[in-house]
Design a protein around this motif. Structure first.
Motif, PDB file in Angstrom:
ATOM      1  N   CYS A 276       0.831  -1.206   0.000  1.00 44.45           N
ATOM      2  CA  CYS A 276       0.000   0.000   0.000  1.00 44.45           C
ATOM      3  C   CYS A 276       0.863   1.253   0.000  1.00 44.45           C
ATOM      4  O   CYS A 276       0.619   2.193  -0.768  1.00 44.45           O
ATOM      5  CB  CYS A 276      -0.923  -0.018   1.218  1.00 44.45           C
ATOM      6  SG  CYS A 276      -2.023   1.400   1.347  1.00 44.45           S
TER       7      CYS A 276
ATOM      8  N   ARG B 190       0.904   3.846  -3.075  1.00 49.08           N
ATOM      9  CA  ARG B 190       0.438   5.212  -2.819  1.00 49.08           C
ATOM     10  C   ARG B 190       1.490   6.237  -3.224  1.00 49.08           C
ATOM     11  O   ARG B 190       1.161   7.297  -3.767  1.00 49.08           O
ATOM     12  CB  ARG B 190       0.082   5.369  -1.331  1.00 49.08           C
ATOM     13  CG  ARG B 190      -0.314   6.783  -0.909  1.00 49.08           C
ATOM     14  CD  ARG B 190      -1.498   7.303  -1.699  1.00 49.08           C
ATOM     15  NE  ARG B 190      -2.711   6.577  -1.402  1.00 49.08           N
ATOM     16  CZ  ARG B 190      -3.689   6.370  -2.279  1.00 49.08           C
ATOM     17  NH1 ARG B 190      -3.565   6.818  -3.519  1.00 49.08           N
ATOM     18  NH2 ARG B 190      -4.770   5.708  -1.954  1.00 49.08           N
TER      19      ARG B 190
ATOM     20  N   ILE C 173      -7.452   2.663  -3.070  1.00 51.10           N
ATOM     21  CA  ILE C 173      -6.968   1.430  -2.435  1.00 51.10           C
ATOM     22  C   ILE C 173      -7.933   0.988  -1.341  1.00 51.10           C
ATOM     23  O   ILE C 173      -8.247   1.754  -0.429  1.00 51.10           O
ATOM     24  CB  ILE C 173      -5.566   1.618  -1.827  1.00 51.10           C
ATOM     25  CG1 ILE C 173      -4.562   2.062  -2.904  1.00 51.10           C
ATOM     26  CG2 ILE C 173      -5.090   0.316  -1.166  1.00 51.10           C
ATOM     27  CD1 ILE C 173      -3.170   2.377  -2.355  1.00 51.10           C
TER      28      ILE C 173
ATOM     29  N   MET D  15      -8.259  -2.021   1.510  1.00 50.21           N
ATOM     30  CA  MET D  15      -7.530  -3.085   2.191  1.00 50.21           C
ATOM     31  C   MET D  15      -8.487  -4.167   2.683  1.00 50.21           C
ATOM     32  O   MET D  15      -9.579  -3.870   3.181  1.00 50.21           O
ATOM     33  CB  MET D  15      -6.764  -2.527   3.401  1.00 50.21           C
ATOM     34  CG  MET D  15      -5.756  -1.440   3.092  1.00 50.21           C
ATOM     35  SD  MET D  15      -4.284  -2.028   2.226  1.00 50.21           S
ATOM     36  CE  MET D  15      -3.471  -2.996   3.496  1.00 50.21           C
TER      37      MET D  15
ATOM     38  N   GLY E 218      -3.653   0.223   7.803  1.00 48.69           N
ATOM     39  CA  GLY E 218      -3.910   0.335   6.375  1.00 48.69           C
ATOM     40  C   GLY E 218      -4.186   1.768   5.965  1.00 48.69           C
ATOM     41  O   GLY E 218      -3.615   2.279   4.996  1.00 48.69           O
TER      42      GLY E 218
ATOM     43  N   ALA F 170      -4.273   3.781   2.479  1.00 44.24           N
ATOM     44  CA  ALA F 170      -5.497   3.169   1.954  1.00 44.24           C
ATOM     45  C   ALA F 170      -6.664   4.147   2.077  1.00 44.24           C
ATOM     46  O   ALA F 170      -6.678   5.021   2.939  1.00 44.24           O
ATOM     47  CB  ALA F 170      -5.811   1.874   2.696  1.00 44.24           C
TER      48      ALA F 170
ATOM     49  N   TYR G 268     -11.299   0.039   4.026  1.00 46.69           N
ATOM     50  CA  TYR G 268     -10.944  -1.314   4.454  1.00 46.69           C
ATOM     51  C   TYR G 268     -12.204  -2.151   4.552  1.00 46.69           C
ATOM     52  O   TYR G 268     -13.317  -1.641   4.686  1.00 46.69           O
ATOM     53  CB  TYR G 268     -10.217  -1.291   5.799  1.00 46.69           C
ATOM     54  CG  TYR G 268     -10.998  -0.617   6.905  1.00 46.69           C
ATOM     55  CD1 TYR G 268     -12.042  -1.265   7.561  1.00 46.69           C
ATOM     56  CD2 TYR G 268     -10.696   0.681   7.298  1.00 46.69           C
ATOM     57  CE1 TYR G 268     -12.767  -0.639   8.551  1.00 46.69           C
ATOM     58  CE2 TYR G 268     -11.410   1.316   8.294  1.00 46.69           C
ATOM     59  CZ  TYR G 268     -12.449   0.645   8.918  1.00 46.69           C
ATOM     60  OH  TYR G 268     -13.176   1.273   9.888  1.00 46.69           O
TER      61      TYR G 268
END
Length: 230
Positions: free
Chosen positions: A65, A69, A77, A79, A92, A97, A100
């Motif tokens: 990640c 990024r 993103i 997770m 995350g 991220a 999630y």
């Protein structure tokens, strides 16, 4: 053109199942079983969204990640965490991220999260070259860039949307549910803690002293307020 999604998951059964469901929704899906392969494929195909498992052989999802990024600031993103513990979720988000999802999850919920993220990363239609200026900050809605003292700060798509809503509502106290609806959308299914983690990350980027923020103020028991004129 269909949204390109990279799915990085080491469990073959889960990866195949998720891939089939996402393809049924019309997405163009690429898959990887390791973090190293995921990074390589991302560099080759430049996906719009990555669905990334935390527990991977070799480089773990947090490190993947962080790398993605840094190389793709506008990448969305999500997770996947095997635990319900807050640690994995917070780690995350802190590594860049946007969202999630805890395993096991319903494929429909993942699709909803992806659609919510798509709205955040898609350029706004008919946007003029409008600047929102609250010195020392500038937000360029046309290029989706954010500056402090005329130096560009790299924001994730979610961070950009939070800043956009703050700067469009200066001085207004926004509660967490309002921020969720404005940024994640009406159909978001998840924990409001995601707002707090993103605020902490934003403060680390824009505040001189994140522990004593001057711009993103906490409104105790409610949410946050964008304070200008300091």
């Amino acid at each position: 053109m269909n949204t390109k999604i990279l799915l990085v998951e080491d469990e073959d059964a889960i990866r195949k199942f998720v891939k089939i469901n996402l393809e049924r929704e019309g997405y163009e899906v690429y898959e990887a079983g390791t973090g190293e392969d995921g990074i390589e494929i991302a560099r080759e195909v430049t996906p719009e969204i990555v669905v990334l498992d935390v527990m991977l052989p070799g480089i773990d999802g947090f490190e993947v990640c962080k790398i993605l990024r840094s190389e793709f600031p506008n990448l969305g993103i999500i997770m996947l965490t095997a635990k319900a513990e807050d640690y994995d979720k917070i780690m995350g988000l802190q590594n860049g991220a946007d969202d999630y999802l805890s395993k096991p999850f319903n494929p429909t919920e993942l699709t909803l999260r992806i659609k919510s993220l798509e709205r955040r990363i898609e350029p706004e239609e008919n946007v003029s070259r409008e600047l929102i200026i609250h010195e020392p900050f500038k937000l360029d809605k046309y290029s989706r860039k954010f500056y402090k003292d005329d130096i560009e700060l790299e924001l994730t798509p979610t961070e950009y949307q939070i800043m956009k809503n703050f700067m469009e509502n200066p001085g207004k106290a926004l509660n967490r549910d309002e921020i969720l609806k404005l940024v994640w959308g009406e159909d978001f299914v998840g924990d409001s803690k995601i707002v707090d983690v993103n605020i902490r990350r934003l403060r680390s980027k824009i505040e001189e002293n994140p522990a004593r923020p001057k711009f993103i103020e906490t409104v105790w028991g409610l949410g946050y307020r964008w304070h200008i004129g300091v």
